[in-house]
Design a protein around this motif. Structure first.
Motif, short mmCIF file in Angstrom:
data_model
loop_
_atom_site.label_atom_id
_atom_site.label_comp_id
_atom_site.label_asym_id
_atom_site.label_seq_id
_atom_site.Cartn_x
_atom_site.Cartn_y
_atom_site.Cartn_z
N LYS A 1 -53.52 -1.29 20.07
CA LYS A 1 -53.55 -0.80 18.70
C LYS A 1 -52.43 0.18 18.44
CE LYS A 1 -57.25 1.10 16.75
NZ LYS A 1 -58.65 1.47 16.55
N GLN A 2 -51.85 0.06 17.26
CA GLN A 2 -50.86 1.03 16.80
C GLN A 2 -51.56 1.99 15.85
OE1 GLN A 2 -47.50 -0.74 14.85
NE2 GLN A 2 -46.83 1.20 13.97
N LEU A 3 -51.28 3.28 16.02
CA LEU A 3 -51.90 4.30 15.19
C LEU A 3 -50.81 5.18 14.60
CD1 LEU A 3 -54.40 5.40 17.96
CD2 LEU A 3 -55.00 3.95 16.04
N SER A 4 -51.07 5.69 13.41
CA SER A 4 -50.16 6.71 12.89
C SER A 4 -50.99 7.90 12.44
CB SER A 4 -49.33 6.15 11.73
OG SER A 4 -50.17 5.58 10.77
N GLY A 5 -50.35 9.05 12.34
CA GLY A 5 -51.05 10.26 11.94
C GLY A 5 -51.98 10.79 13.02
N ILE A 6 -51.74 10.36 14.26
CA ILE A 6 -52.57 10.82 15.38
C ILE A 6 -51.70 11.66 16.31
CG2 ILE A 6 -53.89 10.06 17.40
CD1 ILE A 6 -55.31 9.12 15.01
N ASP A 7 -52.22 12.79 16.76
CA ASP A 7 -51.49 13.60 17.73
C ASP A 7 -51.48 12.91 19.07
OD1 ASP A 7 -50.34 15.84 16.66
OD2 ASP A 7 -52.18 17.02 16.70
N ALA A 8 -50.32 12.89 19.72
CA ALA A 8 -50.20 12.25 21.02
C ALA A 8 -51.22 12.82 22.00
CB ALA A 8 -48.79 12.41 21.57
N LYS A 9 -51.53 14.12 21.85
CA LYS A 9 -52.46 14.74 22.80
C LYS A 9 -53.89 14.24 22.63
CE LYS A 9 -53.11 19.12 20.22
NZ LYS A 9 -53.25 18.39 18.98
N ASP A 10 -54.18 13.62 21.49
CA ASP A 10 -55.52 13.08 21.27
C ASP A 10 -55.70 11.66 21.82
OD1 ASP A 10 -56.23 15.39 19.91
OD2 ASP A 10 -55.60 14.59 17.97
N LEU A 11 -54.59 11.05 22.22
CA LEU A 11 -54.64 9.64 22.61
C LEU A 11 -55.52 9.40 23.84
CD1 LEU A 11 -50.99 8.33 22.14
CD2 LEU A 11 -53.01 7.66 20.85
N LYS A 12 -55.42 10.29 24.83
CA LYS A 12 -56.16 10.05 26.07
C LYS A 12 -57.65 10.02 25.82
CE LYS A 12 -52.83 11.44 29.56
NZ LYS A 12 -52.42 12.38 30.59
N GLY A 13 -58.14 10.94 24.99
CA GLY A 13 -59.57 10.95 24.67
C GLY A 13 -59.99 9.68 23.96
N MET A 14 -59.12 9.20 23.06
CA MET A 14 -59.42 7.97 22.32
C MET A 14 -59.43 6.77 23.25
SD MET A 14 -57.12 8.76 18.95
CE MET A 14 -57.57 7.27 18.06
N VAL A 15 -58.50 6.76 24.21
CA VAL A 15 -58.45 5.67 25.18
C VAL A 15 -59.71 5.69 26.06
CG1 VAL A 15 -57.27 4.82 27.26
CG2 VAL A 15 -55.96 5.38 25.21
N ASP A 16 -60.13 6.89 26.46
CA ASP A 16 -61.36 7.01 27.27
C ASP A 16 -62.56 6.45 26.52
OD1 ASP A 16 -60.89 7.95 29.83
OD2 ASP A 16 -60.73 10.04 29.20
N GLU A 17 -62.66 6.79 25.22
CA GLU A 17 -63.77 6.29 24.42
C GLU A 17 -63.74 4.76 24.33
OE1 GLU A 17 -63.96 8.19 20.53
OE2 GLU A 17 -63.66 10.13 21.51
N ALA A 18 -62.55 4.22 24.13
CA ALA A 18 -62.41 2.77 24.00
C ALA A 18 -62.75 2.08 25.32
CB ALA A 18 -60.99 2.41 23.55
N LYS A 19 -62.35 2.71 26.44
CA LYS A 19 -62.67 2.15 27.75
C LYS A 19 -64.18 2.10 27.96
CE LYS A 19 -60.61 3.89 31.42
NZ LYS A 19 -59.89 4.86 32.26
N ASP B 1 -44.19 10.89 12.73
CA ASP B 1 -43.41 10.87 11.48
C ASP B 1 -41.92 10.67 11.74
OD1 ASP B 1 -45.71 11.25 10.07
OD2 ASP B 1 -45.48 13.42 9.92
N ASP B 2 -41.45 11.17 12.90
CA ASP B 2 -40.01 11.05 13.21
C ASP B 2 -39.67 9.69 13.82
OD1 ASP B 2 -41.08 11.25 15.72
OD2 ASP B 2 -40.04 13.09 16.28
N GLY B 3 -40.68 8.80 13.92
CA GLY B 3 -40.42 7.46 14.43
C GLY B 3 -40.59 7.32 15.93
#
Length: 120
Positions: A20-38, A53-55
């Motif tokens: 999944k591609q996400l926007s408006g999400i802090d990179a530091k929140d990704l690991k928690g989201m991945v854990d939940e999805a796992k 925002d900077d691409g």
């Protein structure tokens, strides 16, 4: 589509995969989201790519413990990083992170990881 739809995994080589591609999400929140999805998947691979925002893109790959003997999150995140114009990444077999300057290639990164799972 709705968020629930996006969570539906596809099967790659008998492995459940969510990319999944996400926007408006802090990179530091990704690991928690991945854990939940796992946890929701039970067994499988999760790739989340956050485009800032900077691409620039941050990618996190999670692999459930039952699959780490055959599929390493570190290998997969390196594949994603190359697609994003990055130089690889690192982490553990069950969770790895990388980044790249080319967030426009997020879809390519997801497909590259799917291909890597297919040949694992």
């Amino acid at each position: 589509g709705a968020a629930g739809e996006a969570e539906a995994p596809r099967e790659v080589n008998g492995v459940k995969f969510i990319g999944k591609q996400l926007s408006g999400i802090d990179a530091k929140d990704l690991k928690g989201m991945v854990d939940e999805a796992k946890t929701a998947l039970g067994s499988g691979v999760v790739l989340l790519v956050a485009v800032a925002d900077d691409g620039k893109a941050s990618a996190v790959v999670g692999v459930t413990a039952d699959l780490t003997a055959k599929i390493s999150a570190v290998d997969l995140v390196r594949v994603a990083s190359v697609a994003l114009g990055g130089k690889g990444g690192g982490g553990r077999p069950d969770m790895a992170q990388a980044g790249g300057p080319d967030g426009a290639k997020a879809d390519e990164a997801i497909e590259a990881v799917a291909s890597a799972i297919a040949t694992a």
